[in-house]
Structure formats: structure tokens, C-alpha cells
Design a protein around this motif. Sequence first.
Motif, short mmCIF file in Angstrom:
data_model
loop_
_atom_site.label_atom_id
_atom_site.label_comp_id
_atom_site.label_asym_id
_atom_site.label_seq_id
_atom_site.Cartn_x
_atom_site.Cartn_y
_atom_site.Cartn_z
N THR A 117 0.82 -1.16 -0.08
CA THR A 117 0.06 -0.05 -0.08
C THR A 117 0.77 1.10 -0.08
O THR A 117 0.55 2.31 -0.64
CB THR A 117 -1.02 0.01 1.39
N THR A 118 1.97 1.22 0.62
CA THR A 118 2.88 2.56 0.84
C THR A 118 3.78 2.31 -0.32
O THR A 118 4.39 3.64 -0.87
CB THR A 118 3.48 2.34 2.12
N GLN A 173 3.19 1.10 -3.37
CA GLN A 173 2.47 1.49 -5.00
C GLN A 173 2.62 2.68 -5.59
O GLN A 173 2.72 3.04 -6.71
CB GLN A 173 1.33 0.34 -5.05
#
Length: 736
Positions: free
Chosen positions: A84-85, A87
Motif C-alpha cells: 500500500t505504501t 505502489q
Amino acid sequence: MNTPPNRKPAGYVSYLMVLTLGLTVLLMMMSTYRTATRSQQVQAEVTLRGDYDTKEEAVLRAIVPLTANSAMKAMMGGSDESSTTRQPLLWQKIFRQAIVDGNAETSVNNATLKKFGLADAVIGNPGDAETYSAQTFRAYDSTSSYAMPGLDQDFGINFPPPLETSSSRVRANDRDYPIITTKKYYGSLSASRVGASVSEYKQFNLIPYPNIRFGYTTPGEPFVAKRNWWAFRMNLADHHQAETGVQRRERDFVLSIYEVPSQLAISAEASAVLGEYEDGSQWKNTNIAGGVFASQARVGAGMNLERISGRNGLEISNDAQIGDQPLLATGDPTGVVLDENGMAVGTDPFAPGVRERYEITNGNFMPVSLSSESGRTAFIPINRGADFFDRYCVSDESQTLSDTTWSDYTIGARQCAMSLDIADAVSTDDPTPTTLKFRYQKNGSTQTMTIDLTPGSGTGLPSGYVQCCGEGQSYFFPYPVDVAYGYNGHYYYQYGVSGSITFNNARFGDPLYGTFKYGYFRPSYPWEVTLLHGTKTCITLYPERFAKFLALIGADTCAVNHSIAVNVDYPGSAVLQRPSIPCTELDYGVVLQECADLTSFTKGFSVVTNLRLYIADDFNTTATTPPAGSGLPSPFYPPCSLFAPEKRYGAENDPYNLKISGQLGSLAGAGDHPQASVHLLDVKAASDNEVAHDNLEVNLAPIVHPAALPPICMMNWLIVLEERRREFYEGNAVDH
């Protein structure tokens, strides 16, 4: 008599003629229609191509800030914590966001249509369609998906010189993310294409300044920087060709992030007033060579600069001279046009047509520039403000995509090889330090020395003490030393003594009754706790003593231990508080003494502190031999930098005359002082009185070689997106 009826002359109708005529008219109509249709198709294609040109330019401009933001975030804590961080920082996401930000999927956005009452309009542009980065962008090589990094491979002279790394993690991540790290460096692959030795100057070297309007320095001329670059290809129309019928050639680009240490005569991330003191008088005894950069600047009357560049705005007096040509080519030698009221008009260098007229007349870029004028370019000063001085302002960062964290990269105090911290004090009411912590480099690792300032006999000899004689004997010390007298964990000390010292009970007292004792010494600490004006507690640094001290404790030389941060360890003590900025009389201070000869610091010397800095002696006034191969002239002085929120010249006494040479800068960004202007030459003496303008002499010049770069300096990023036009480089041995 019957009269015959009137008859008209006999005639006939030729069907062949009618058909021929009709067919001719029909063919003419068809030809006209076909011509009109073709004309319309050509016009539509031309319009569509123009629309693609506009969209592509908007996308390219959007890539520049997005890349800079992603490169910064990749250095910040947590960027590698999860998918999540990670991409959002991928090249794929950067390009996709650039398509969205550039509004490349629609000819006219909904907001504009609504503004003109066309919310229900039907747009017949076949180029308006969803666009994916995977269909628009691709890398040059097969191992990268979107952007090929200029790393660990010789790509030939048609590409910029590559960087190298010994980190497999950096090598892998740089293909997917824009990675900035100190683990990228210049090596043998670029040795023949940069201007200085890659064995001596790995991080920053001499490379050509890009051919852009932003005049940080002269285009094409060498400047000190490191160039990180990635290459990609783009075709916004390729996957729409079936619908549009428009075929466009793929375009090639190189996206660069130049890491640029501050090297101009003046660099101020502030609203700087140049040419005037705060009292409104003009600068005196001041010479400035090269260029000047300020976030905002007002250039006063009488100033003469080679060039000036800014970010947010520049105001230039009509009486100031920038460059060797008038800013306006009007026929008037002053370059000033007067209106009917006798007022100066047209002297704004950013007014429409002024820049173009200057460049046509003079054949080069105008020496006044803003980063916003440069299209696919952004200049970003990396400015942490007051945090730059303080090692303890942030916690250590972890789980970062880059091997260099943002705090380590942007906070000067964290970059220093050595540090000296006030670790504890007597009480909240008595700020007298009781413990200091000194960190230094030894064989590639950081060592810590805790110094107990509590008076009395020690429990053991601290590191660095050497036995020199026995009880009752004398020893001569030609330089200041700390001495100890005793045996087996029982010692009495004296500090900063020199000359002939007799080690006996009469001088020291008897630390261990009835036992034969010995004398020990080590060079005095290159610092001590002092009282300035009898009231202000300070740490006094003696830079000239560091070489002997480091040698005796077995540390690396001053070529490695070349910089020191002096801070207060307020998170680690219940009685210490974070120093205030602006500094107060209740805060500690730092005094520099014995600092005229810094030639032992062969790579330069830097001090960073969040305390008020008093320069009590001549600083760096002893010349040495210029570094081999640098071409720098004599006299050459070790490159030095001093970073502090406030500086005072003198300590117990104010200097009568003051000479400043080198570069000046300010970290006071607009966010710190939104209403304040910075007057760089309004300097103060130890008494807090301003140094008289007539007694101040200033000679400023840019850094022109990495050998003249101090260990700690401010950093800037210059992001440039350049197109590699194939007709310019295919078959030509030219580096673009």
C-alpha cells in the motif's frame, strides 16, 4: 375559310446529352464533396495531432513534480512498509497520475464545459479515451517496465554518464521507483565523461549544466552536482490509432534529478534583500562573483550581478545591473523606457516579450530567471529550516525504499562525522553540564565516548591516556594536555596544562596513600565548558587540537572526522530542554577558538549546531596546497561551512574589522518568516551590536570544483525532463 393552328418549330431531346451533363455535374459535386471531406479529415487530423501535442506536453510537465515527490517519499520512513505504501511511488503510478493531472483523457474537462454552459455537450474527439500508463510508456531496456535507470551500465555517449552502486537493493529498486541515495556514486563507467577524478569525488563531480532557461549557472558550463537519470519512451496516441487513424512516432525522454550542493556566492531559501542593509543604506566593500539564488529577492540599487535565479519572484531595481547587457534592448544604453510621465516602464524582466527580445538581441539566455518559466523543469531547495541544526528533532526512520533516509539526507547535524552533545546538567535551575557525549568515526564505525564532568577522582582512566613517567618525575608538554596522576583506578586530573609538569602529591594531592603512582597524559579535549561574559554557559571548540586528540584515541584522521555537530540531548535528560530559535540567553552557546589553521582537515571542516555560534578567533586563514588535479588557484583554504541559527563575531570582545570570504546563505524559508526579509550582511558582534558597515568587507564567489565543497552543505534538486530527438543523435556521437 379555316385558318390552320399556329405550330412551334419542331425539335428533339437528346437523352445522351442530358445524361452526360448530369453526370458531369454529379462528378463535380462528388469531387467537391470528396475534396471537402479530405480537407475536413486533414483538418481533423491536424487538430487531433495538435490536441495530442497539448496533452503530451501537459503530461510531461506533470511528470516532473510527481517524480520529485515520489523520490522524496521513497526516502521517508514507512515507504517500504507494505504494498500500500510502495505502489503510489512506482513509475507506473507516476505516469498514470501524470496522465490524470495532465487531463490527457479529455479535450475539455467538465469544469470548463460547465463554466461555458456546455455541460451537456457531446465531444466528438476520438482521442478522448481512457489512457493507461502501460499502453503509453515503456523503458528502453527489457529488464525495466517503464523507465530504464542510468545505473551500472555504459549506455554510450548518446546518454548521460551512468552512476554506479554496490547495493543490489538500490539496483533493483531503481528500476521500479525514482531512488535517490548516497549509495549511488560516480565510478569507472563515467570516469572519462566527468570533469574531476571519480576516485576522489564520487558523490559530486563536474558535469555540464543543462541547456535550460533556469540560470542557476551558465548552460553547458561545468557545475558541481550528481545526475540521477532514467530513460523512457512515450506515445500517447498509439493505443487509440484504430479509432483515430492517427499514427504518431514514439518520443524518447531522459528524466534527470540533479543533486546540486549549494555552490553559488549567495543561496537563500528566503525573501532576501540584496544590496541594502536593514537601515536602507547600500552595501559597501562588497564583491560578488558568479550567480545568486533566492526563493524571493529584492535587488536594490547599485547591485551588479552576473545572474540571479529565483523560485517565487524577483524584484529588481532600475538601477541594478544584471549581466553584462541591459535587460531590454531598446536603443537606450540603460535599457530603460520612460512613459509620457517620465516613469520607467517595461523594465520587468518577466513581462511578455522582454525575455524573447533580450535573447534574440544577445544570443543567449537572459541572466534573470524563475524556475517556473522553464517548462519541464523544477528547482527544489531541500530546506528543513531549524531542524537542519538539530540531530534530535526527529526519530530514526526505518522501512524506506531508499537506503538513505530523508532525515539523514536533509538534516545537516545528522550528516556530521562527529558529534558532541550536552547529555546532562546539574539541574533545571543550574545548567552547568555534568556529562558530555562525543561520537567519532573509527575504522568505519561510530564510537561513543562519555565524559563525566563531575569533579573528583575517577574510577578508571578514560580512553586515550598514555603513561609518561613515574611518581616524582617531570615531563615537558609543548602543547595543552590533560594529565592524570594515580594508580589502579584512583586518579586525580588536571586539564589544559602545558610546559613542565611534575607528577607528585604536592601538585595533585595523594589519590592512593602509600602506593607508588604514575603520571599519564593525553592531548586536551578539543573542547571545554566555559562561561561567556561570566554568565552564559558555552561549549568552546578548539578545531586545531582535533588531529592530535583523534590520533591518541585511535580514531580515524581528520580526513574522515571532518565535521562536528554540537547539540543538546534534550530527549535523553530530564533537566535539559530543546534550545529556542531565536536563541535566548538561557540557552547554551558554542564558541570557536584556535581555528585559524584548519589545514589538518584535508577534506574540509564543518560545524553544525542549534545553539548560537560565537566565532572568537580568525577562522580558516591559513592557506594550504590546492588539491592535486583540481586546477584551483592559490591561495587555497580548506573548504569550510558553519551552520547555526545565529552567528556572532567575537566572544569577550567585539572585532573592529571583519572580512568574510566564500559563500553566504540562509535557511530562513518563507514558511518560517512569512513577513520577514533577510538581510544577509547585517551581521552582529558578540555584544549583539551590529558590525559597522564601514568595518565590514565581503568577497563572495561560487564553488567551481568539488575539491572546494565543504563536508556539510545545503542541497538542492534540479529536475529536468529532456527529449532525445532521434534526428539529433542517431548516427551522431553527441552527448545530449
